[in-house]
Design a protein around this motif. Sequence first.
Motif, PDB file in Angstrom:
ATOM      1  N   TRP A 143       3.563   1.979  -8.512  1.00 17.38           N
ATOM      2  CA  TRP A 143       2.260   2.206  -9.148  1.00 17.38           C
ATOM      3  C   TRP A 143       1.273   2.849  -8.187  1.00 17.38           C
ATOM      4  CZ3 TRP A 143       1.910   2.674 -14.029  1.00 17.38           C
ATOM      5  CH2 TRP A 143       2.774   1.970 -14.875  1.00 17.38           C
ATOM      6  N   TRP A 144       1.298   2.445  -6.921  1.00 20.85           N
ATOM      7  CA  TRP A 144       0.411   3.090  -5.954  1.00 20.85           C
ATOM      8  C   TRP A 144       0.735   4.580  -5.846  1.00 20.85           C
ATOM      9  CZ3 TRP A 144       1.246  -1.240  -1.800  1.00 20.85           C
ATOM     10  CH2 TRP A 144       0.347  -2.287  -2.042  1.00 20.85           C
ATOM     11  N   ARG A 145       2.034   4.911  -5.885  1.00 18.76           N
ATOM     12  CA  ARG A 145       2.401   6.324  -5.757  1.00 18.76           C
ATOM     13  C   ARG A 145       1.857   7.130  -6.930  1.00 18.76           C
ATOM     14  NH1 ARG A 145       5.930   8.212  -2.415  1.00 18.76           N
ATOM     15  NH2 ARG A 145       7.071   6.240  -2.275  1.00 18.76           N
ATOM     16  N   LYS A 146       1.960   6.575  -8.137  1.00 19.62           N
ATOM     17  CA  LYS A 146       1.432   7.272  -9.305  1.00 19.62           C
ATOM     18  C   LYS A 146      -0.064   7.548  -9.127  1.00 19.62           C
ATOM     19  CE  LYS A 146       4.659   5.400 -12.766  1.00 19.62           C
ATOM     20  NZ  LYS A 146       5.130   6.668 -13.354  1.00 19.62           N
ATOM     21  N   ALA A 147      -0.805   6.531  -8.641  1.00 23.92           N
ATOM     22  CA  ALA A 147      -2.245   6.700  -8.439  1.00 23.92           C
ATOM     23  C   ALA A 147      -2.529   7.639  -7.274  1.00 23.92           C
ATOM     24  CB  ALA A 147      -2.901   5.343  -8.197  1.00 23.92           C
ATOM     25  N   ALA A 148      -1.763   7.487  -6.192  1.00 24.02           N
ATOM     26  CA  ALA A 148      -1.994   8.305  -4.999  1.00 24.02           C
ATOM     27  C   ALA A 148      -1.765   9.779  -5.285  1.00 24.02           C
ATOM     28  CB  ALA A 148      -1.082   7.833  -3.865  1.00 24.02           C
ATOM     29  N   GLY A 151      -4.620  11.430  -6.585  1.00 23.88           N
ATOM     30  CA  GLY A 151      -5.792  11.446  -5.716  1.00 23.88           C
ATOM     31  C   GLY A 151      -6.481  10.111  -5.556  1.00 23.88           C
ATOM     32  N   GLY A 152      -5.874   9.021  -6.027  1.00 21.10           N
ATOM     33  CA  GLY A 152      -6.472   7.693  -5.878  1.00 21.10           C
ATOM     34  C   GLY A 152      -6.544   7.295  -4.420  1.00 21.10           C
ATOM     35  N   VAL A 153      -7.747   7.147  -3.908  1.00 20.87           N
ATOM     36  CA  VAL A 153      -7.941   6.959  -2.468  1.00 20.87           C
ATOM     37  C   VAL A 153      -7.407   5.607  -1.995  1.00 20.87           C
ATOM     38  CG1 VAL A 153      -9.648   6.831  -0.625  1.00 20.87           C
ATOM     39  CG2 VAL A 153      -9.941   8.477  -2.467  1.00 20.87           C
ATOM     40  N   VAL A 154      -7.735   4.530  -2.694  1.00 27.16           N
ATOM     41  CA  VAL A 154      -7.265   3.212  -2.278  1.00 27.16           C
ATOM     42  C   VAL A 154      -5.740   3.151  -2.355  1.00 27.16           C
ATOM     43  CG1 VAL A 154      -7.291   0.743  -2.820  1.00 27.16           C
ATOM     44  CG2 VAL A 154      -9.408   2.059  -2.875  1.00 27.16           C
ATOM     45  N   ALA A 155      -5.175   3.747  -3.396  1.00 28.98           N
ATOM     46  CA  ALA A 155      -3.719   3.778  -3.519  1.00 28.98           C
ATOM     47  C   ALA A 155      -3.088   4.567  -2.377  1.00 28.98           C
ATOM     48  CB  ALA A 155      -3.326   4.376  -4.862  1.00 28.98           C
ATOM     49  N   GLN A 156      -3.719   5.648  -1.969  1.00 33.18           N
ATOM     50  CA  GLN A 156      -3.203   6.415  -0.835  1.00 33.18           C
ATOM     51  C   GLN A 156      -3.195   5.562   0.435  1.00 33.18           C
ATOM     52  OE1 GLN A 156      -5.917   9.730  -0.985  1.00 33.18           O
ATOM     53  NE2 GLN A 156      -4.566  10.960  -2.297  1.00 33.18           N
ATOM     54  N   ALA A 157      -4.265   4.825   0.652  1.00 35.58           N
ATOM     55  CA  ALA A 157      -4.324   3.953   1.829  1.00 35.58           C
ATOM     56  C   ALA A 157      -3.264   2.859   1.745  1.00 35.58           C
ATOM     57  CB  ALA A 157      -5.718   3.342   1.953  1.00 35.58           C
ATOM     58  N   ASN A 158      -3.103   2.264   0.563  1.00 38.89           N
ATOM     59  CA  ASN A 158      -2.123   1.197   0.411  1.00 38.89           C
ATOM     60  C   ASN A 158      -0.699   1.724   0.541  1.00 38.89           C
ATOM     61  OD1 ASN A 158      -4.103  -0.702   0.079  1.00 38.89           O
ATOM     62  ND2 ASN A 158      -3.912  -0.832  -2.139  1.00 38.89           N
ATOM     63  N   LEU A 159      -0.473   2.943   0.083  1.00 34.88           N
ATOM     64  CA  LEU A 159       0.844   3.548   0.240  1.00 34.88           C
ATOM     65  C   LEU A 159       1.129   3.796   1.723  1.00 34.88           C
ATOM     66  CD1 LEU A 159       3.186   4.428  -1.521  1.00 34.88           C
ATOM     67  CD2 LEU A 159       2.130   6.688  -1.734  1.00 34.88           C
ATOM     68  N   TRP A 179      -0.248   9.628   4.376  1.00 41.26           N
ATOM     69  CA  TRP A 179      -1.053   9.010   3.312  1.00 41.26           C
ATOM     70  C   TRP A 179      -2.378   8.493   3.845  1.00 41.26           C
ATOM     71  CZ3 TRP A 179      -0.276  10.303  -1.386  1.00 41.26           C
ATOM     72  CH2 TRP A 179       0.998  10.647  -1.818  1.00 41.26           C
ATOM     73  N   TYR A 180      -2.358   7.935   5.045  1.00 43.53           N
ATOM     74  CA  TYR A 180      -3.630   7.503   5.636  1.00 43.53           C
ATOM     75  C   TYR A 180      -4.569   8.688   5.806  1.00 43.53           C
ATOM     76  CZ  TYR A 180      -1.899   2.846   6.884  1.00 43.53           C
ATOM     77  OH  TYR A 180      -1.416   1.560   6.853  1.00 43.53           O
ATOM     78  N   ARG A 181      -4.014   9.815   6.221  1.00 44.00           N
ATOM     79  CA  ARG A 181      -4.860  10.988   6.447  1.00 44.00           C
ATOM     80  C   ARG A 181      -5.499  11.459   5.143  1.00 44.00           C
ATOM     81  NH1 ARG A 181      -5.073  13.976  10.742  1.00 44.00           N
ATOM     82  NH2 ARG A 181      -2.999  13.395  11.483  1.00 44.00           N
ATOM     83  N   LYS A 182      -4.726  11.457   4.061  1.00 42.54           N
ATOM     84  CA  LYS A 182      -5.274  11.876   2.771  1.00 42.54           C
ATOM     85  C   LYS A 182      -6.468  11.002   2.386  1.00 42.54           C
ATOM     86  CE  LYS A 182      -0.948  13.667   0.785  1.00 42.54           C
ATOM     87  NZ  LYS A 182      -1.393  15.031   0.458  1.00 42.54           N
ATOM     88  N   ALA A 194      -7.052   2.896  10.132  1.00 39.12           N
ATOM     89  CA  ALA A 194      -5.599   2.908  10.280  1.00 39.12           C
ATOM     90  C   ALA A 194      -5.128   4.194  10.953  1.00 39.12           C
ATOM     91  CB  ALA A 194      -4.939   2.752   8.914  1.00 39.12           C
ATOM     92  N   LEU A 195      -5.700   5.330  10.568  1.00 41.26           N
ATOM     93  CA  LEU A 195      -5.338   6.597  11.192  1.00 41.26           C
ATOM     94  C   LEU A 195      -5.738   6.594  12.664  1.00 41.26           C
ATOM     95  CD1 LEU A 195      -4.187   9.445  10.815  1.00 41.26           C
ATOM     96  CD2 LEU A 195      -6.485  10.206  10.147  1.00 41.26           C
ATOM     97  N   GLY A 196      -6.922   6.048  12.946  1.00 44.36           N
ATOM     98  CA  GLY A 196      -7.356   5.947  14.334  1.00 44.36           C
ATOM     99  C   GLY A 196      -6.398   5.119  15.175  1.00 44.36           C
ATOM    100  N   MET A 197      -5.921   3.994  14.623  1.00 45.16           N
ATOM    101  CA  MET A 197      -4.997   3.148  15.373  1.00 45.16           C
ATOM    102  C   MET A 197      -3.644   3.825  15.550  1.00 45.16           C
ATOM    103  SD  MET A 197      -6.945   0.820  16.228  1.00 45.16           S
ATOM    104  CE  MET A 197      -5.677  -0.020  17.163  1.00 45.16           C
ATOM    105  N   ALA A 198      -3.237   4.622  14.561  1.00 43.83           N
ATOM    106  CA  ALA A 198      -1.991   5.376  14.712  1.00 43.83           C
ATOM    107  C   ALA A 198      -2.106   6.341  15.899  1.00 43.83           C
ATOM    108  CB  ALA A 198      -1.672   6.139  13.430  1.00 43.83           C
ATOM    109  N   TYR A 199      -3.260   7.009  16.019  1.00 41.52           N
ATOM    110  CA  TYR A 199      -3.486   7.876  17.177  1.00 41.52           C
ATOM    111  C   TYR A 199      -3.526   7.066  18.475  1.00 41.52           C
ATOM    112  CZ  TYR A 199      -4.563  12.321  14.809  1.00 41.52           C
ATOM    113  OH  TYR A 199      -4.490  13.488  14.105  1.00 41.52           O
TER     114      TYR A 199
END
Length: 372
Positions: A143-148, A151-159, A179-182, A194-199
């Motif tokens: 379901w998150w993928r469908k939303a992501a 363009g669903g922002v929260v779903a993109q983060a959760n994915l 997905w975090y970057r999106k 999350a993206l910052g911590m990945a870096y």
Amino acid sequence: MRISSPLHATYRQVFLTLAVALPIVSIAAAQNIGELKAKAESGDVHAQSALGNAYHAGDGVQKDDSEAVRWWQKAAEQSDVSAQVNLGLAYQLGWSVTKNYAAAAHWFLRAAEQGNVGAQSNLGNLYSAGLGVPKDEAEAVRWWRKAAEQGGVVAQANLGTAYHFGNGVPKDDAESVQWYRKAAEKDNAPAQLALGMAYMYGTGIPKDEVEGVKCLRKSAEQGYAGGEFWLGSAYQAGLGVAKDESQATGWFRKAADQGAAAAQFNLGNAYNKGRGVAQDNAEAVRWWQKAADQNLGSAQYNLGIAYRDGVGIPKDAVEAYFWINIAASSASAAAMRDTRDQIGKTLTPAQLAAVQERCREWAATHPTRPTQ
């Protein structure tokens, strides 16, 4: 011995903040309420949905969530997608109705099957948490993928979180970062963190502490407690930015004021050591107490030591034993238990029995947290 501020809390703690259901409520456009009521009462589905929104928002009528739910129910049963989402939220959040996650999942599913991004995202959240539906990470991801993908922002983060931990999908940090970057590019503060911590760690992307700090700052400047804490940690350690205890303490304070236990602990340590602030043991104890009350073991231990030594607070062997024993119950450090046992030898049998019973009562009502 006191426990010093950790340079980093566990990486896992960063990403667990992302699985959040965000309310998506369509508010009625201002219009003649009398006319809207007449249309709704005649069976006009769009008017029924809009009238529910008006009652929820107090827009042209007195705010009344019970009336909002009544009109959303009528519209939802006629397949109005906005009403279905709002009715799901009413059951999820308890807007004038008893919280009912199964009912929330039912209405989110009805809307999600019509392609509604918010419903798809929230339904994924319920599957991830096992609320109202069997816990199923793969179904959450579906379901998150469908939303992501819409363009669903929260779903993109959760994915991104799902790929980072391998929940419902094979672990793939490079995919996680995408997905975090999106989501981060749309100013989602948890995703920026999350993206910052990945870096910062070089996880799924080449390590770049300077770029990591840029992402942390974007998150922090939106007032996100996690971003504030980690930006403070970067300043404290001099990672990706010049070491600056004053800046570190300032960011810890912002996160601490929002109730972040790790930031409260670090702020207490700053006052204890006089790092970035004037040294003040009483203030150190005040912040350790806040974090200890949230069951953070490192703060509990430092608070116990303060009670033992009478630093920033009057000496109290019973309180010292209580807090160090609580800390030792969630830690593997033998030194904590040795310190507790030494304090225990100074207590009378009655005092020891009473404080141990108090510790048992605490353990029964407080979930275990990491020491740091």
